[in-house]
Write an enzyme that holds these catalytic residues in place. Structure first.
Site, mmCIF file in Angstrom:
data_model
loop_
_atom_site.group_PDB
_atom_site.id
_atom_site.type_symbol
_atom_site.label_atom_id
_atom_site.label_comp_id
_atom_site.label_asym_id
_atom_site.label_seq_id
_atom_site.Cartn_x
_atom_site.Cartn_y
_atom_site.Cartn_z
ATOM 1 N N VAL A 183 0.847 -1.228 0.056
ATOM 2 C CA VAL A 183 0.005 -0.072 -0.007
ATOM 3 C C VAL A 183 0.789 1.301 -0.072
ATOM 4 O O VAL A 183 0.291 2.439 -0.488
ATOM 5 C CB VAL A 183 -0.874 -0.135 1.176
ATOM 6 N N TYR A 206 3.111 4.315 15.900
ATOM 7 C CA TYR A 206 1.858 3.553 15.555
ATOM 8 C C TYR A 206 0.983 4.278 16.049
ATOM 9 O O TYR A 206 -0.222 4.639 15.314
ATOM 10 C CB TYR A 206 1.983 2.227 16.256
ATOM 11 N N ALA A 242 0.852 7.662 16.553
ATOM 12 C CA ALA A 242 0.463 8.736 15.650
ATOM 13 C C ALA A 242 0.069 8.812 14.340
ATOM 14 O O ALA A 242 -0.933 9.485 13.828
ATOM 15 C CB ALA A 242 2.133 9.439 15.492
HETATM 16 P P1 NAP Z 1 -2.439 -8.669 10.926
HETATM 17 O O1 NAP Z 1 -3.119 -10.157 11.120
HETATM 18 O O2 NAP Z 1 -1.146 -8.505 11.274
HETATM 19 O O3 NAP Z 1 -2.585 -8.005 9.459
HETATM 20 C C1 NAP Z 1 -2.037 -7.004 8.839
HETATM 21 C C2 NAP Z 1 -2.315 -6.835 7.391
HETATM 22 O O4 NAP Z 1 -1.855 -5.832 7.073
HETATM 23 C C3 NAP Z 1 -1.740 -8.303 6.704
HETATM 24 O O5 NAP Z 1 -2.750 -8.498 5.585
HETATM 25 C C4 NAP Z 1 -0.371 -7.751 6.184
HETATM 26 O O6 NAP Z 1 -0.313 -8.150 4.645
HETATM 27 C C5 NAP Z 1 -1.017 -6.165 5.905
HETATM 28 N N1 NAP Z 1 0.175 -5.317 5.505
HETATM 29 C C6 NAP Z 1 1.237 -5.094 6.255
HETATM 30 N N2 NAP Z 1 2.062 -4.330 5.528
HETATM 31 C C7 NAP Z 1 1.476 -4.183 4.135
HETATM 32 C C8 NAP Z 1 1.945 -3.308 3.259
HETATM 33 N N3 NAP Z 1 3.070 -2.652 3.206
HETATM 34 N N4 NAP Z 1 1.130 -3.203 2.125
HETATM 35 C C9 NAP Z 1 -0.048 -3.934 2.006
HETATM 36 N N5 NAP Z 1 -0.567 -4.527 3.260
HETATM 37 C C10 NAP Z 1 0.234 -4.507 4.449
HETATM 38 O O7 NAP Z 1 -3.031 -7.602 11.681
HETATM 39 P P2 NAP Z 1 -4.748 -7.119 12.162
HETATM 40 O O8 NAP Z 1 -4.637 -7.206 13.608
HETATM 41 O O9 NAP Z 1 -5.456 -7.965 11.364
HETATM 42 O O10 NAP Z 1 -4.653 -5.681 11.793
HETATM 43 C C11 NAP Z 1 -5.445 -5.301 10.977
HETATM 44 C C12 NAP Z 1 -5.596 -3.551 11.030
HETATM 45 O O11 NAP Z 1 -6.335 -3.387 12.395
HETATM 46 C C13 NAP Z 1 -4.352 -2.853 11.209
HETATM 47 O O12 NAP Z 1 -4.416 -1.486 10.389
HETATM 48 C C14 NAP Z 1 -4.090 -2.704 12.672
HETATM 49 O O13 NAP Z 1 -3.195 -1.417 12.962
HETATM 50 C C15 NAP Z 1 -5.712 -2.300 13.185
HETATM 51 N N6 NAP Z 1 -5.861 -2.575 14.608
HETATM 52 C C16 NAP Z 1 -5.545 -3.914 15.126
HETATM 53 C C17 NAP Z 1 -5.735 -4.223 16.349
HETATM 54 C C18 NAP Z 1 -5.408 -5.552 17.153
HETATM 55 O O14 NAP Z 1 -5.391 -5.542 18.288
HETATM 56 N N7 NAP Z 1 -5.185 -6.410 16.446
HETATM 57 C C19 NAP Z 1 -6.177 -3.118 17.336
HETATM 58 C C20 NAP Z 1 -6.450 -1.983 16.696
HETATM 59 C C21 NAP Z 1 -6.124 -1.691 15.276
HETATM 60 P P3 NAP Z 1 0.691 -9.546 4.796
HETATM 61 O O15 NAP Z 1 0.639 -10.375 5.864
HETATM 62 O O16 NAP Z 1 0.353 -10.203 3.536
HETATM 63 O O17 NAP Z 1 1.952 -8.746 4.469
#
Ligand code: NAP
Length: 243
Positions: A61, A152, A154
């Protein structure tokens, strides 16, 4: 004609549940991922069972030209992207003084510029249709701030700022732009925590547990559908009452 929803980070915990939920809601799915071939294969198998048309895209992205090509292909294949879910993100836990220039640049490029890139590519089609939904996945830490997650937090606050500004700019074009701010959700993003740490953290959450990815997908489903047509520039926090 069915509408297409494009989800970034669809190989991950929250993104794959969002893709599945929106497929069940009747959207065609453009599922983007970065590197996790197994994660996207698993999602493909589940999407096949829903019967919806879908396509996967390997795309960083943070790279504008790559994202531009994804949207060009999705326009050809699906006829345009009506719902954009900016979910891709990376986290890091470090003392502020240990954060390197490279850390700062990478986290900012993925978590903030990535959202900007996808919005810029999505908006022209939505404006031409006078219809569209953009849903940005921020974090409770973007609202509240997390110790040892300065960059993160920010970037996630920046996503909220972008959401509120863009929502006002696009409101006359009937495009709604909103944020979801999840709390602690049980995905691989929290794999750095031991089971004991997770149990301690869960005790601090009024609901006494981590949220599930499906629960975040439910909020996204509301924001992607007609029931939220008068909701824009909002941050919906789903954190079990923590903040
Ligand atoms: P996750 O399982 O680690 O998934 C993160 C996703 O982002 C993966 O599909 C990864 O793709 C993708 N990604 C990482 N770098 C990328 C890049 N440069 N270009 C395109 N895609 C990229 O984490 P998640 O918990 O599902 O998180 C999803 C969202 O929710 C994130 O924005 C995170 O900050 C937010 N969030 C999560 C939590 C939590 O507690 N889990 C809390 C608050 C907010 P690949 O694996 O294919 O590289």
């Amino acid at each position: 004609m069915k509408k297409c929803a494009l989800i970034t980070g669809a190989s991950g915990g929250i993104g794959s549940e969002i893709a599945l939920r929106l497929a069940k809601d009747g959207f065609e799915i453009a599922a983007c991922y970065n590197s996790d071939e197994n994660g996207i294969k698993e999602l493909e198998n589940k999407l096949l069972q829903t019967g919806v048309r879908f396509k996967t895209y390997k795309a960083d992205v943070s790279d504008f030209n790559t994202i531009k090509n994804v949207f060009a292909d999705a326009t050809d294949f699906f006829g345009g992207v009506s719902v954009l879910v900016n979910n891709a993100g990376i986290a890091q836990q470090k003392l502020f003084t240990d954060i390197t220039q490279e850390d700062f640049d990478r986290i900012t490029a993925v978590n903030f510029k990535g959202v900007f890139n996808c919005c810029q590519c999505a908006v022209p089609f939505m404006v031409s249709k006078k219809n569209g939904k953009i849903i940005n996945i921020s974090s409770m830490w973007g609202v509240y701030g997390a110790s040892c997650e300065t960059v993160y937090s920010a970037t996630k606050a920046a996503v909220i700022g972008l959401t509120k500004a863009l929502a006002r700019e696009l409101a006359p074009s009937n495009i709604q732009v909103n944020c979801v701010a999840p709390g602690a959700i049980d995905t691989k993003m929290n794999n750095n925590l031991s089971e004991a740490d997770k149990a301690d953290f869960a005790q601090e959450i009024p609901m006494g547990r981590f949220g599930t990815a499906a629960e975040i997908a439910g909020v996204v489903s509301f924001l992607a559908g007609k029931d939220s047509d008068y909701v824009t520039a909002q941050v919906i926090t789903a954190d079990g009452g923590l903040t």
